[in-house]
Design a protein around this motif. Structure first.
Motif, PDB file in Angstrom:
ATOM      1  N   UNK A   1       0.843  -1.182   0.000  1.00  0.00           N
ATOM      2  CA  UNK A   1       0.000   0.000   0.000  1.00  0.00           C
ATOM      3  C   UNK A   1       0.884   1.239   0.000  1.00  0.00           C
ATOM      4  N   UNK A   2       0.277   2.354   0.275  1.00  0.00           N
ATOM      5  CA  UNK A   2       1.056   3.604   0.315  1.00  0.00           C
ATOM      6  C   UNK A   2       0.990   4.166   1.731  1.00  0.00           C
ATOM      7  N   UNK A   3       1.915   5.046   2.007  1.00  0.00           N
ATOM      8  CA  UNK A   3       1.812   5.842   3.225  1.00  0.00           C
ATOM      9  C   UNK A   3       1.757   7.305   2.793  1.00  0.00           C
ATOM     10  N   UNK A   4       0.767   8.025   3.277  1.00  0.00           N
ATOM     11  CA  UNK A   4       0.693   9.452   2.998  1.00  0.00           C
ATOM     12  C   UNK A   4       0.849  10.203   4.311  1.00  0.00           C
ATOM     13  N   UNK A   5       1.866  11.055   4.363  1.00  0.00           N
ATOM     14  CA  UNK A   5       2.017  11.935   5.525  1.00  0.00           C
ATOM     15  C   UNK A   5       1.123  13.132   5.282  1.00  0.00           C
ATOM     16  N   UNK A   6       0.166  13.323   6.170  1.00  0.00           N
ATOM     17  CA  UNK A   6      -0.822  14.368   5.948  1.00  0.00           C
ATOM     18  C   UNK A   6      -0.691  15.432   7.034  1.00  0.00           C
ATOM     19  N   UNK A   7      -0.571  16.674   6.607  1.00  0.00           N
ATOM     20  CA  UNK A   7      -0.549  17.787   7.550  1.00  0.00           C
ATOM     21  C   UNK A   7      -1.970  18.091   7.984  1.00  0.00           C
ATOM     22  N   UNK A   8      -2.218  17.965   9.301  1.00  0.00           N
ATOM     23  CA  UNK A   8      -3.577  18.168   9.814  1.00  0.00           C
ATOM     24  C   UNK A   8      -3.846  19.633  10.148  1.00  0.00           C
ATOM     25  N   UNK A   9      -2.831  20.494   9.964  1.00  0.00           N
ATOM     26  CA  UNK A   9      -3.020  21.902  10.308  1.00  0.00           C
ATOM     27  C   UNK A   9      -2.994  22.107  11.814  1.00  0.00           C
ATOM     28  N   UNK A  10      -3.291  23.326  12.266  1.00  0.00           N
ATOM     29  CA  UNK A  10      -3.097  23.667  13.679  1.00  0.00           C
ATOM     30  C   UNK A  10      -4.176  23.130  14.611  1.00  0.00           C
ATOM     31  N   UNK A  11      -5.298  22.651  14.103  1.00  0.00           N
ATOM     32  CA  UNK A  11      -6.336  22.119  14.992  1.00  0.00           C
ATOM     33  C   UNK A  11      -7.735  22.290  14.423  1.00  0.00           C
ATOM     34  N   UNK A  12      -8.070  23.489  13.980  1.00  0.00           N
ATOM     35  CA  UNK A  12      -9.394  23.744  13.426  1.00  0.00           C
ATOM     36  C   UNK A  12      -9.598  22.885  12.167  1.00  0.00           C
ATOM     37  N   UNK A  13     -10.597  21.979  12.159  1.00  0.00           N
ATOM     38  CA  UNK A  13     -10.787  21.108  10.990  1.00  0.00           C
ATOM     39  C   UNK A  13     -10.984  21.905   9.697  1.00  0.00           C
ATOM     40  N   UNK A  14     -11.502  23.118   9.785  1.00  0.00           N
ATOM     41  CA  UNK A  14     -11.730  23.904   8.566  1.00  0.00           C
ATOM     42  C   UNK A  14     -10.429  24.392   7.937  1.00  0.00           C
ATOM     43  N   UNK A  15      -9.323  24.259   8.654  1.00  0.00           N
ATOM     44  CA  UNK A  15      -8.039  24.674   8.079  1.00  0.00           C
ATOM     45  C   UNK A  15      -7.317  23.523   7.377  1.00  0.00           C
ATOM     46  N   UNK A  16      -7.972  22.375   7.252  1.00  0.00           N
ATOM     47  CA  UNK A  16      -7.394  21.279   6.458  1.00  0.00           C
ATOM     48  C   UNK A  16      -7.422  21.648   4.990  1.00  0.00           C
ATOM     49  N   UNK A  17      -6.478  21.144   4.208  1.00  0.00           N
ATOM     50  CA  UNK A  17      -6.586  21.310   2.754  1.00  0.00           C
ATOM     51  C   UNK A  17      -7.558  20.243   2.223  1.00  0.00           C
ATOM     52  N   UNK A  18      -8.095  20.499   1.039  1.00  0.00           N
ATOM     53  CA  UNK A  18      -8.994  19.511   0.423  1.00  0.00           C
ATOM     54  C   UNK A  18      -8.266  18.199   0.174  1.00  0.00           C
ATOM     55  N   UNK A  19      -7.004  18.328  -0.218  1.00  0.00           N
ATOM     56  CA  UNK A  19      -6.205  17.138  -0.497  1.00  0.00           C
ATOM     57  C   UNK A  19      -6.022  16.303   0.771  1.00  0.00           C
ATOM     58  N   UNK A  20      -5.799  16.991   1.892  1.00  0.00           N
ATOM     59  CA  UNK A  20      -5.642  16.287   3.171  1.00  0.00           C
ATOM     60  C   UNK A  20      -6.952  15.583   3.531  1.00  0.00           C
ATOM     61  N   UNK A  21      -8.054  16.283   3.364  1.00  0.00           N
ATOM     62  CA  UNK A  21      -9.362  15.698   3.692  1.00  0.00           C
ATOM     63  C   UNK A  21      -9.601  14.427   2.873  1.00  0.00           C
ATOM     64  N   UNK A  22      -9.307  14.502   1.577  1.00  0.00           N
ATOM     65  CA  UNK A  22      -9.538  13.332   0.714  1.00  0.00           C
ATOM     66  C   UNK A  22      -8.659  12.160   1.138  1.00  0.00           C
ATOM     67  N   UNK A  23      -7.408  12.456   1.499  1.00  0.00           N
ATOM     68  CA  UNK A  23      -6.505  11.375   1.924  1.00  0.00           C
ATOM     69  C   UNK A  23      -7.018  10.735   3.212  1.00  0.00           C
TER      70      UNK A  23
END
Ligand code: SAH
Length: 262
Positions: A11-33
């Protein structure tokens, strides 16, 4: 088609930046991953609101050190990720802020690549950026700064750590804003060494829990930094910002409309 069919046995491993805490500050790409993942290894600075985006049947492995548990050793986390990827899982390593700003994301990528695992990295908004923006302060306001330095207040064991004296001199002469991660517990030492190159009246802000409902901040000066932190009990996770851009907070308070429309 499942992911192991897409990527072969591993499989793959994706390191995803979750941002500082507020879920609305996630990127769309992070959300999809996060939504695609079958296994998530989650750092302790990642809020529950973000983990809640995972599929209901995804396996969530918390590898943080808060909540009284001892931190899962880094080597063990890496081993678990390799095992999960080899089993064909779609692995997400969810890290606070940006995966490559402190937090050992680089070491994890090196280890996974050495083990022959395909790795991707998705940016997150780093805490230093979010913390300062939440105060309405432009980190590189051209009246006050020519640049910005992200620096750690916490050295790796056995490492001499940040050369605060050299940094203070450079910050003064080159007009750089200092954004200090992991600095509150060493604030006294950092203050003393920064005072070698920077004046005591240099403005300082400390922001705790940036972007979360529990966010709070204080402003002070470099000469009083450690005392103010102790008196107000500012604690980890906090960002310390040192530099004249912080004087823009006073401007923001006087002219909120001007800052909003800027
Ligand atoms: N990769 C992370 C940083 C990890 S180091 C990022 O890019 O943000 C952990 C440090 O980040 C903490 O000690 C603190 O200094 C800072 N930090 C993380 N989240 C924070 C938040 N919500 N508010 C203030 N500081 C935070």
């Amino acid at each position: 088609m499942n992911n192991s069919a897409l990527f072969g046995a591993n499989g793959t491993v994706t390191l995803v930046g979750a941002g500082p805490g507020d879920p609305e500050l996630l990127t769309l790409k992070a959300l999809k991953a996060i939504q695609r993942a079958t296994v998530l290894f989650v750092d302790d600075l990642v809020s529950d609101g973000i983990v809640a985006f995972a599929q209901p049947h995804a396996r969530i492995v918390r590898v943080g050190k808060r909540g009284g548990c001892k931190s899962t050793p880094q080597e063990f986390i890496q081993k678990l990720m390799v095992m999960a990827a080899r089993e064909g899982e779609t692995v997400v390593r969810l890290k606070g802020g940006d995966p490559f700003i402190f937090g050992r994301g680089g070491e994890e990528v090196e280890h996974l690549r050495e083990a022959g695992i395909k790795v991707e990295v998705i940016n997150g908004i780093t805490a230093g950026l979010a913390a300062v923006t939440s105060l309405g302060v432009p980190l590189t306001h051209r009246q006050h700064a020519h640049g910005v330095v992200f620096v750690t207040g916490h050295a790796k064991p056995g490492d001499a750590g940040t050369d605060w004296r050299a940094l203070s001199t450079a910050a003064h002469s080159a007009r750089l804003t200092l954004v200090i991660y992991m600095g509150v517990s060493g604030a006294g030492r950092i203050q003393n060494e920064l005072l070698i190159g920077l004046p005591a009246h240099t403005p300082v802000a400390v922001i705790q829990n940036a972007s979360l409902p529990t966010q709070r901040h204080i402003t002070t000066t470099l000469g009083r930094m450690a005392d103010t932190i102790a008196q107000t009990r500012m604690a980890s996770p906090s960002i310390i910002v040192v530099g004249d851009v912080i004087s823009a907070i006073a401007l923001a308070a006087e002219h909120p409309a001007a800052v909003r429309s800027a």
